[in-house]
Design an enzyme around this catalytic site. Structure first.
Site, mmCIF file in Angstrom:
data_model
loop_
_atom_site.group_PDB
_atom_site.id
_atom_site.type_symbol
_atom_site.label_atom_id
_atom_site.label_comp_id
_atom_site.label_asym_id
_atom_site.label_seq_id
_atom_site.Cartn_x
_atom_site.Cartn_y
_atom_site.Cartn_z
ATOM 1 N N GLY A 9 0.846 -1.193 0.000
ATOM 2 C CA GLY A 9 0.000 0.000 0.000
ATOM 3 C C GLY A 9 0.878 1.238 0.000
ATOM 4 N N MET A 11 2.878 2.667 2.301
ATOM 5 C CA MET A 11 4.245 2.509 2.812
ATOM 6 C C MET A 11 5.029 1.466 2.033
ATOM 7 S SD MET A 11 4.768 4.625 5.254
ATOM 8 C CE MET A 11 6.026 4.030 6.361
ATOM 9 N N GLY A 12 4.414 0.319 1.772
ATOM 10 C CA GLY A 12 5.100 -0.740 1.044
ATOM 11 C C GLY A 12 5.543 -0.265 -0.333
ATOM 12 N N ASN A 104 2.451 -0.538 12.316
ATOM 13 C CA ASN A 104 2.103 -0.008 13.635
ATOM 14 C C ASN A 104 1.327 -1.045 14.437
ATOM 15 O OD1 ASN A 104 3.242 2.534 13.520
ATOM 16 N ND2 ASN A 104 1.457 3.475 12.573
ATOM 17 N N LYS A 186 5.291 3.985 20.524
ATOM 18 C CA LYS A 186 4.541 4.470 19.366
ATOM 19 C C LYS A 186 3.062 4.101 19.493
ATOM 20 C CE LYS A 186 4.930 5.133 14.441
ATOM 21 N NZ LYS A 186 5.195 4.560 13.131
ATOM 22 N N ASN A 190 -0.188 6.512 19.471
ATOM 23 C CA ASN A 190 -1.286 6.286 18.528
ATOM 24 C C ASN A 190 -2.604 6.008 19.253
ATOM 25 O OD1 ASN A 190 0.243 6.630 16.215
ATOM 26 N ND2 ASN A 190 0.804 4.484 16.050
ATOM 27 N N ASN A 194 -4.580 8.857 17.602
ATOM 28 C CA ASN A 194 -5.418 8.261 16.549
ATOM 29 C C ASN A 194 -6.848 8.080 17.044
ATOM 30 O OD1 ASN A 194 -3.918 6.813 13.954
ATOM 31 N ND2 ASN A 194 -2.541 7.233 15.629
ATOM 32 N N SER A 259 -3.716 8.594 10.941
ATOM 33 C CA SER A 259 -4.093 7.601 9.919
ATOM 34 C C SER A 259 -5.434 6.931 10.234
ATOM 35 C CB SER A 259 -2.992 6.560 9.777
ATOM 36 O OG SER A 259 -2.805 5.893 11.006
ATOM 37 N N GLU A 271 -6.852 0.026 12.845
ATOM 38 C CA GLU A 271 -5.933 -0.875 13.571
ATOM 39 C C GLU A 271 -6.221 -0.875 15.080
ATOM 40 O OE1 GLU A 271 -2.204 0.809 11.808
ATOM 41 O OE2 GLU A 271 -1.828 -1.231 11.108
HETATM 42 P P1 NAD Z 1 -2.318 1.043 3.392
HETATM 43 O O1 NAD Z 1 -3.739 1.016 3.862
HETATM 44 O O2 NAD Z 1 -1.928 2.059 2.393
HETATM 45 O O3 NAD Z 1 -1.969 -0.386 2.756
HETATM 46 C C1 NAD Z 1 -2.149 -1.558 3.519
HETATM 47 C C2 NAD Z 1 -2.844 -2.597 2.640
HETATM 48 O O4 NAD Z 1 -4.176 -2.169 2.357
HETATM 49 C C3 NAD Z 1 -2.141 -2.789 1.286
HETATM 50 O O5 NAD Z 1 -2.176 -4.161 0.973
HETATM 51 C C4 NAD Z 1 -3.004 -1.975 0.351
HETATM 52 O O6 NAD Z 1 -2.953 -2.417 -0.990
HETATM 53 C C5 NAD Z 1 -4.390 -2.186 0.947
HETATM 54 N N1 NAD Z 1 -5.292 -1.091 0.560
HETATM 55 C C6 NAD Z 1 -5.097 0.238 0.758
HETATM 56 N N2 NAD Z 1 -6.135 0.941 0.252
HETATM 57 C C7 NAD Z 1 -6.991 0.032 -0.266
HETATM 58 C C8 NAD Z 1 -8.259 0.134 -0.931
HETATM 59 N N3 NAD Z 1 -8.855 1.321 -1.139
HETATM 60 N N4 NAD Z 1 -8.862 -1.010 -1.327
HETATM 61 C C9 NAD Z 1 -8.290 -2.216 -1.111
HETATM 62 N N5 NAD Z 1 -7.083 -2.378 -0.479
HETATM 63 C C10 NAD Z 1 -6.457 -1.271 -0.065
HETATM 64 O O7 NAD Z 1 -1.405 1.065 4.697
HETATM 65 P P2 NAD Z 1 -0.063 1.885 4.960
HETATM 66 O O8 NAD Z 1 -0.412 3.305 5.198
HETATM 67 O O9 NAD Z 1 0.921 1.532 3.934
HETATM 68 O O10 NAD Z 1 0.364 1.293 6.370
HETATM 69 C C11 NAD Z 1 0.985 0.025 6.522
HETATM 70 C C12 NAD Z 1 1.427 -0.092 7.976
HETATM 71 O O11 NAD Z 1 2.416 0.905 8.248
HETATM 72 C C13 NAD Z 1 0.319 0.139 8.993
HETATM 73 O O12 NAD Z 1 0.560 -0.632 10.132
HETATM 74 C C14 NAD Z 1 0.467 1.607 9.338
HETATM 75 O O13 NAD Z 1 -0.070 1.937 10.594
HETATM 76 C C15 NAD Z 1 1.988 1.733 9.323
HETATM 77 N N6 NAD Z 1 2.510 3.082 9.091
HETATM 78 C C16 NAD Z 1 1.950 3.875 8.130
HETATM 79 C C17 NAD Z 1 2.491 5.129 7.907
HETATM 80 C C18 NAD Z 1 1.934 6.019 6.818
HETATM 81 O O14 NAD Z 1 2.381 7.173 6.718
HETATM 82 N N7 NAD Z 1 1.052 5.558 5.941
HETATM 83 C C19 NAD Z 1 3.586 5.567 8.675
HETATM 84 C C20 NAD Z 1 4.145 4.711 9.623
HETATM 85 C C21 NAD Z 1 3.582 3.455 9.832
#
Ligand code: NAD
Length: 309
Positions: A9, A11-12, A104, A186, A190, A194, A259, A271
């Site tokens: 998503g 972050m990944g 998180n 953290k 949150n 949050n 978030s 979460e």
């Molecule tokens: P994200 O929601 O963007 O992605 C997580 C998953 O959800 C992925 O597989 C993504 O493809 C899926 N997804 C996202 N939107 C979707 C939709 N509309 N329909 C279907 N699937 C969907 O999550 P993230 O923000 O990348 O966070 C991942 C982890 O990192 C979490 O634990 C988060 O708390 C933590 N984190 C996030 C941030 C940030 O800035 N985003 C910062 C630090 C830690």
């Protein structure tokens, strides 16, 4: 290094782009079919601080379609999606890759341990950030860093290689002295910001203007303290409170909506069960009541239900 990002998503995807640009062989693995299709068709689009779009050709696939094995699997689902992702990865994990998560929430190690031996697991926290703007498209701001540690440090000789790979991609990673303390710190932050900002529909600065913010804060963190003490986790409610107070000004994070607020607005599951909900559950197991955290978790679930999530 051959790297899978499982949960690509916001972050990944950001991490995937940086790791691939540094010369690693990166595969994005995700269950969101439209996102996977958009990346394979158009490349991953990254909008940077100045509003410019950058396009990165990347390989993305559903977990069921992966036949390769990897040196490092970075799990970047949300905490509540992690168990399903690990199940879906199946044989991808059979060659004993290092499995890293920076997601998180508390309890991610327990989730990963159900699928992967403890000796392969690395966990940590990150202050990098990123947001999804649609399938195949993320928006990134600023820079960040990573603090991580092997769950069984003596059984994981490859930590220097993992750190080198992350640092080679400019991700600013270092080894934590006590990663569980960092994760709880953290999660404490949150579980205040949050959760209350989501329930009150406010940003972090507005929460800080409430005359009773300390009462609300202390109700959560005093229970965190009692549960952490019983679980022998290093935690300081006072330190987390100072960290929270430092977020209120517009120069830090005052204007930011956490978030969980964004998840609720986008009708996505939160979460909460890995934040206040986790502490309430662990407290019940340890005979340390955490009724404020339990009811806050229920309040967020009620809001999810009302939103049809
Ligand atoms: P994200 O929601 O963007 O992605 C997580 C998953 O959800 C992925 O597989 C993504 O493809 C899926 N997804 C996202 N939107 C979707 C939709 N509309 N329909 C279907 N699937 C969907 O999550 P993230 O923000 O990348 O966070 C991942 C982890 O990192 C979490 O634990 C988060 O708390 C933590 N984190 C996030 C941030 C940030 O800035 N985003 C910062 C630090 C830690």
């Amino acid at each position: 290094m051959k790297i899978a990002i499982a949960g690509a998503g916001a972050m990944g995807s950001r991490f995937g782009v940086k790791l691939q640009a540094a010369g690693n062989q990166v595969t994005l693995i995700d269950n969101w079919a439209d996102h996977v299709a958009a990346i394979n068709r158009d490349g991953l689009i990254v909008t940077t601080d100045d509003g410019t779009d950058h396009v990165y050709p990347m390989t993305a696939m559903a977990p069921q379609d992966v036949t390769d094995h990897f040196d490092l699997v970075i799990l970047f689902t949300k905490a509540m999606q992690m168990d399903q992702m690990l199940q879906d990865l199946g044989d991808v994990l059979s060659n004993q890759p290092a499995v890293l998560t920076l997601a998180n929430g508390i309890g991610n190690v327990e989730t990963i341990e159900r699928h992967v031996p403890k000796a392969q697991i690395v966990v940590g926290t990150t202050v990098w950030s990123s947001g999804m703007t649609g399938p195949g498209h993320i928006k990134v701001t600023g820079t960040g860093s990573i603090s991580l540690q092997a769950v069984v440090p003596d059984a994981f000789p490859n930590l220097p290689a993992v750190l080198d790979t992350l640092n080679g991609a400019g991700l600013h990673a270092s080894e934590a002295a006590n990663v569980m303390a960092a994760i709880w710190k953290k999660a404490g932050l949150n579980s205040v910001l949050n959760t209350y900002c989501t329930l009150f529909d406010c940003n972090i600065g507005e929460f800080g203007t409430l005359p009773n913010w300390r009462t609300l804060n202390d109700a959560v963190l005093n229970e965190f303290q009692a549960v952490a003490d019983a679980a022998k986790i290093q935690f300081s409610a006072a330190d987390v409170t100072d960290l929270i107070a430092a977020q209120f000004s517009p120069e830090t994070n005052g204007g930011h909506y956490p978030s969980m607020h964004q998840d609720m607005a986008n009708r996505r599951p939160t979460e909460i069960d890995f934040l206040n909900g986790y502490v309430a559950k662990l407290g019940a197991q340890l005979n340390v009541p955490a009724p404020t955290n339990a009811i806050l978790a229920q309040a967020i679930h009620a809001q999810e239900t009302l939103k049809g999530i």
